[in-house]
Design a protein around this motif. Structure first.
Motif, PDB file in Angstrom:
ATOM      1  N   MET A  31     -16.855  42.459 -58.247  1.00 53.06           N
ATOM      2  CA  MET A  31     -18.241  42.636 -57.778  1.00 53.06           C
ATOM      3  C   MET A  31     -18.741  41.420 -57.012  1.00 53.06           C
ATOM      4  N   PRO A  32     -18.655  40.213 -57.594  1.00 51.41           N
ATOM      5  CA  PRO A  32     -19.117  39.064 -56.809  1.00 51.41           C
ATOM      6  C   PRO A  32     -18.238  38.789 -55.582  1.00 51.41           C
ATOM      7  N   LEU A  33     -16.942  39.025 -55.685  1.00 49.70           N
ATOM      8  CA  LEU A  33     -16.061  38.791 -54.542  1.00 49.70           C
ATOM      9  C   LEU A  33     -16.419  39.717 -53.380  1.00 49.70           C
ATOM     10  N   ALA A  34     -16.814  40.948 -53.711  1.00 53.01           N
ATOM     11  CA  ALA A  34     -17.178  41.912 -52.668  1.00 53.01           C
ATOM     12  C   ALA A  34     -18.464  41.518 -51.940  1.00 53.01           C
ATOM     13  N   ASP A  35     -19.259  40.612 -52.515  1.00 52.91           N
ATOM     14  CA  ASP A  35     -20.479  40.157 -51.840  1.00 52.91           C
ATOM     15  C   ASP A  35     -20.167  39.546 -50.472  1.00 52.91           C
ATOM     16  N   PHE A  36     -19.012  38.878 -50.370  1.00 54.81           N
ATOM     17  CA  PHE A  36     -18.689  38.230 -49.091  1.00 54.81           C
ATOM     18  C   PHE A  36     -17.283  38.552 -48.595  1.00 54.81           C
ATOM     19  N   ALA A  37     -16.479  39.245 -49.385  1.00 56.06           N
ATOM     20  CA  ALA A  37     -15.081  39.477 -48.995  1.00 56.06           C
ATOM     21  C   ALA A  37     -14.628  40.895 -49.325  1.00 56.06           C
ATOM     22  N   ALA A  38     -15.494  41.888 -49.099  1.00 55.87           N
ATOM     23  CA  ALA A  38     -15.148  43.278 -49.426  1.00 55.87           C
ATOM     24  C   ALA A  38     -13.914  43.753 -48.658  1.00 55.87           C
ATOM     25  N   ASP A  39     -13.684  43.190 -47.479  1.00 56.96           N
ATOM     26  CA  ASP A  39     -12.546  43.601 -46.654  1.00 56.96           C
ATOM     27  C   ASP A  39     -11.277  42.789 -46.908  1.00 56.96           C
ATOM     28  N   LEU A  40     -11.364  41.779 -47.767  1.00 55.02           N
ATOM     29  CA  LEU A  40     -10.189  40.936 -48.055  1.00 55.02           C
ATOM     30  C   LEU A  40      -9.086  41.788 -48.677  1.00 55.02           C
ATOM     31  N   ALA A  41      -7.887  41.748 -48.088  1.00 55.38           N
ATOM     32  CA  ALA A  41      -6.753  42.518 -48.615  1.00 55.38           C
ATOM     33  C   ALA A  41      -6.114  41.760 -49.778  1.00 55.38           C
ATOM     34  N   VAL A  42      -5.966  42.468 -50.899  1.00 53.55           N
ATOM     35  CA  VAL A  42      -5.309  41.930 -52.090  1.00 53.55           C
ATOM     36  C   VAL A  42      -4.355  43.000 -52.602  1.00 53.55           C
ATOM     37  N   LYS A  43      -3.075  42.674 -52.649  1.00 51.18           N
ATOM     38  CA  LYS A  43      -2.070  43.623 -53.154  1.00 51.18           C
ATOM     39  C   LYS A  43      -2.158  44.972 -52.436  1.00 51.18           C
ATOM     40  N   GLY A  44      -2.352  44.922 -51.118  1.00 50.04           N
ATOM     41  CA  GLY A  44      -2.289  46.136 -50.312  1.00 50.04           C
ATOM     42  C   GLY A  44      -3.565  46.958 -50.215  1.00 50.04           C
ATOM     43  N   ARG A  45      -4.642  46.535 -50.868  1.00 49.30           N
ATOM     44  CA  ARG A  45      -5.929  47.237 -50.792  1.00 49.30           C
ATOM     45  C   ARG A  45      -7.038  46.218 -50.593  1.00 49.30           C
ATOM     46  N   SER A  46      -8.157  46.674 -50.065  1.00 52.63           N
ATOM     47  CA  SER A  46      -9.288  45.758 -49.903  1.00 52.63           C
ATOM     48  C   SER A  46      -9.985  45.548 -51.251  1.00 52.63           C
ATOM     49  N   VAL A  47     -10.692  44.426 -51.354  1.00 53.54           N
ATOM     50  CA  VAL A  47     -11.485  44.149 -52.556  1.00 53.54           C
ATOM     51  C   VAL A  47     -12.452  45.307 -52.813  1.00 53.54           C
ATOM     52  N   GLY A  48     -13.076  45.829 -51.743  1.00 55.18           N
ATOM     53  CA  GLY A  48     -14.003  46.949 -51.888  1.00 55.18           C
ATOM     54  C   GLY A  48     -13.341  48.195 -52.461  1.00 55.18           C
TER      55      GLY A  48
END
Length: 172
Positions: free
Chosen positions: A131-148
């Motif tokens: 939840m807090p990571l999605a505040d500024f990095a919802a599109d960040l790819a982690v393990k093949g999917r976005s944080v969002g």
């Protein structure tokens, strides 16, 4: 030995003993004051139910983005030093703590080293990280999917915004 270029990393912060907001703010200020690391984004503050060990106070959690010239392990060492300066005591797994700082991601590094696994091995399961990571990095790819995308599947029951401001860490 720091490199001459800055690389992006994300951090998870939390605590539930003493004044965790002040501890997290001081930690971010300490990181931002370093010549080799700068804070580039900070989430809102979240009040989150305890996880793993549930018979304890609610936590306050946040995430931050930094740019650093440090290696992933050196960044971890800096975070651990800051935890110690804030009187972090690791008494029991998932137990109460004044301050916890986790290195969640570091550039595009994927490693399964015993000391530092990247991306953080359990971050995609934890609503209090996503939840807090999605505040500024919802599109960040982690393990093949976005944080969002990970957040859509995460358990976020009981997690509330404690402070909607993103500059809470600069106020003290």
């Amino acid at each position: 030995m720091p490199s001459d270029h800055f690389r992006p990393a994300t951090l998870g912060l939390g605590g539930n003993v003493g004044d965790p907001v002040a501890s997290m703010a001081a930690a971010l200020q300490a990181l931002d004051a370093r010549a080799d690391t700068r804070v580039t984004a900070v989430s809102r503050l979240y009040r989150t139910p305890p996880w793993g060990k549930t018979d304890q106070s609610f936590f306050v959690n946040a995430c931050a983005a930094v740019e650093t010239q440090l290696t992933p392990e050196a960044l971890l060492d800096v975070c651990l030093d800051i935890e110690r300066e804030m009187k972090r005591e690791r008494i029991e797994r998932w137990g109460p703590r004044t301050l916890d700082i986790d290195v969640l991601t570091f550039d595009n590094v994927e490693q399964a080293a015993p000391r530092l696994e990247l991306p953080h091995p359990r971050m995609t399961e934890r609503g209090f990280v996503l939840m807090p990571l999605a505040d500024f990095a919802a599109d960040l790819a982690v393990k093949g999917r976005s944080v969002g995308e990970w957040l859509k599947d995460a358990d976020v029951q009981g997690i509330e915004i404690a402070d909607a401001s993103r500059d809470w860490w600069t106020k003290s």
